[in-house]
Design a protein around this motif. Structure first.
Motif, short mmCIF file in Angstrom:
data_model
loop_
_atom_site.label_atom_id
_atom_site.label_comp_id
_atom_site.label_asym_id
_atom_site.label_seq_id
_atom_site.Cartn_x
_atom_site.Cartn_y
_atom_site.Cartn_z
N GLN A 1 -7.36 -1.49 62.73
CA GLN A 1 -7.84 -0.59 63.77
C GLN A 1 -9.22 -1.08 64.17
OE1 GLN A 1 -7.86 3.48 62.42
NE2 GLN A 1 -7.82 4.30 64.47
N MET B 1 -12.63 -0.82 67.34
CA MET B 1 -13.27 -0.35 68.57
C MET B 1 -13.70 -1.59 69.32
SD MET B 1 -14.27 2.27 70.39
CE MET B 1 -14.17 3.58 69.19
N ASP C 1 -5.57 3.61 71.72
CA ASP C 1 -5.63 5.00 71.33
C ASP C 1 -6.39 5.82 72.38
OD1 ASP C 1 -6.06 7.44 70.06
OD2 ASP C 1 -6.57 6.55 68.15
N LEU D 1 -15.48 1.67 76.11
CA LEU D 1 -15.19 1.60 74.69
C LEU D 1 -13.71 1.92 74.54
CD1 LEU D 1 -18.22 3.42 73.03
CD2 LEU D 1 -17.75 0.96 73.08
N GLU E 1 -10.49 2.13 71.69
CA GLU E 1 -10.02 2.11 70.31
C GLU E 1 -8.58 1.61 70.32
OE1 GLU E 1 -10.56 4.96 66.61
OE2 GLU E 1 -9.05 5.73 67.98
N THR F 1 -15.82 -6.81 69.44
CA THR F 1 -14.88 -6.07 68.63
C THR F 1 -15.52 -5.61 67.32
OG1 THR F 1 -13.07 -7.36 69.57
CG2 THR F 1 -12.60 -6.15 67.54
N TYR G 1 -12.47 -1.77 62.08
CA TYR G 1 -12.62 -0.65 61.15
C TYR G 1 -12.25 -1.11 59.74
CZ TYR G 1 -12.46 2.55 65.23
OH TYR G 1 -12.69 3.21 66.40
#
Length: 161
Positions: free
Chosen positions: A78, A80, A103, A115, A117, A145, A148
């Motif tokens: 995952q 951002m 997302d 931004l 996700e 990038t 996460y």
């Protein structure tokens, strides 16, 4: 979990009274709460609560969804992604929002124009998404990038105003 969402562009906002706001707050606490239980708290019948919830859903004020931790569901990566655009950022945002891995997309002011996700199966999936689909979009100048490592907290019970 009730999740408040943005309304579609160009539509008039639904004005929420105190009862509708309380219904939203109760669903933010527990999206599976029974209409009758909500009715007892807000002083409405089960049918009236069901009708109000349907109006809120139809108007795009909220969604009732299962909020998950993607990494616990087999999505190992995952991230951002900060994106700087050339020209109008809205077509880029629309193209990104249509990608199944995305997302959410936020138009921002500051270092990045957008931004985004993303949720990917693994590192290779993320690299392919970045190189072949995001960075090739017209209007994308640069990306940065932020991968996460672990989802530490996520809340949707911020209430209403």
């Amino acid at each position: 979990m009730a999740r408040v969402s943005n309304r579609s562009a160009g539509s008039l906002p639904l004005v929420l009274d105190d009862v509708s706001k309380r219904i939203v707050e109760l669903l933010q606490e527990d999206g599976r709460r029974a209409w009758a239980s909500i009715g007892k708290v807000v002083g409405l019948s089960e049918a009236a609560v069901r009708h109000r919830v349907q109006r809120l859903l139809d108007a795009g004020v909220m969604q009732i969804v299962a909020v998950t931790d993607p990494m616990q569901l087999g999505f190992a990566r995952q991230a951002m992604i900060g994106i700087r655009c050339t020209g109008d950022m809205r077509p880029v945002a629309e193209a990104l929002a249509a990608m199944p891995e995305v997302d959410y997309v936020v138009l921002t002011a500051g270092s990045f124009d957008l931004l985004v996700e993303v949720v990917c199966a693994d590192e290779d999936h993320l690299v392919t998404l970045l190189n072949e689909r995001i960075r090739t979009l017209d209007g994308v100048a640069t990306t940065e990038t932020f991968v996460y490592l672990k989802l530490h907290g996520q809340r949707y019970d911020w209430g209403t105003r």
